[in-house]
Each structure stands twice: as C-alpha cells, then as structure tokens.
Design a protein around this motif. Structure first.
Motif, PDB file in Angstrom:
ATOM      1  N   HIS A   1     -11.187   0.453  81.894  1.00  0.00           N
ATOM      2  CA  HIS A   1     -12.336  -0.354  82.297  1.00  0.00           C
ATOM      3  C   HIS A   1     -13.584   0.514  82.470  1.00  0.00           C
TER       4      HIS A   1
ATOM      5  N   TYR B   1     -13.051  -2.283  79.056  1.00  0.00           N
ATOM      6  CA  TYR B   1     -11.968  -3.257  78.973  1.00  0.00           C
ATOM      7  C   TYR B   1     -11.814  -3.972  80.313  1.00  0.00           C
ATOM      8  N   GLU B   2     -11.267  -5.172  80.276  1.00  0.00           N
ATOM      9  CA  GLU B   2     -11.031  -5.936  81.498  1.00  0.00           C
ATOM     10  C   GLU B   2     -10.107  -5.141  82.421  1.00  0.00           C
ATOM     11  N   ASN B   3     -10.478  -5.081  83.698  1.00  0.00           N
ATOM     12  CA  ASN B   3      -9.693  -4.328  84.670  1.00  0.00           C
ATOM     13  C   ASN B   3      -8.601  -5.201  85.272  1.00  0.00           C
TER      14      ASN B   3
ATOM     15  N   LYS C   1      -4.963  -2.450  78.155  1.00  0.00           N
ATOM     16  CA  LYS C   1      -5.262  -2.715  76.747  1.00  0.00           C
ATOM     17  C   LYS C   1      -5.243  -1.425  75.921  1.00  0.00           C
TER      18      LYS C   1
END
Length: 68
Positions: free
Chosen positions: A31, A36-38, A21
């Motif tokens: 992350h 942020y989503e890993n 991202k």
C-alpha cells in the motif's frame, strides 16, 4: 487448512500470502510503496488478525506514512 505465510522483503514482517496483491510485500508495504489496497488491520495483541502484520515499519516506510 493452514494458510501460507511469507516474510515481507521490505519490513520483514510475516504476513498471510493471500492478504497481499504483491508476492513479496505485506499489504502495508504494498500500500505505502505502490498504492495497492491495504488490509483493514484489526490488531489483537500486536498482530493483525486479517493478515498477520505486526506493525513494524522500516524507516523509509515510516517516512512515507508521515509525509501523507
């Protein structure tokens, strides 16, 4: 079609640009540093088949992971 790769500014790991991202960070560092989503890493021969992360973590990131 070959996907574009980038080098993470933090850990210097090569990663697929589309997997993160953030523009200059691999999914792992994005992350750990910003929440942020890993990537759901699936390692094969030391490389994630989803994002190309190689498991390298600079000392700062490793300390963040250990403190969680």
């Amino acid at each position: 079609m070959k996907q574009r790769t980038q080098t993470c500014d933090e850990c210097e790991s090569e990663y697929l640009a589309s997997s993160s991202k953030m523009v200059n960070l691999c999914p792992e560092c994005a992350h750990c540093l910003y929440g942020y989503e890993n990537c759901p890493h699936q390692m094969k021969n030391g490389i994630c088949i989803n994002c190309l992360y190689n498991g390298k973590s600079p000392k700062f990131i490793a300390r963040l992971k250990d403190s969680k």
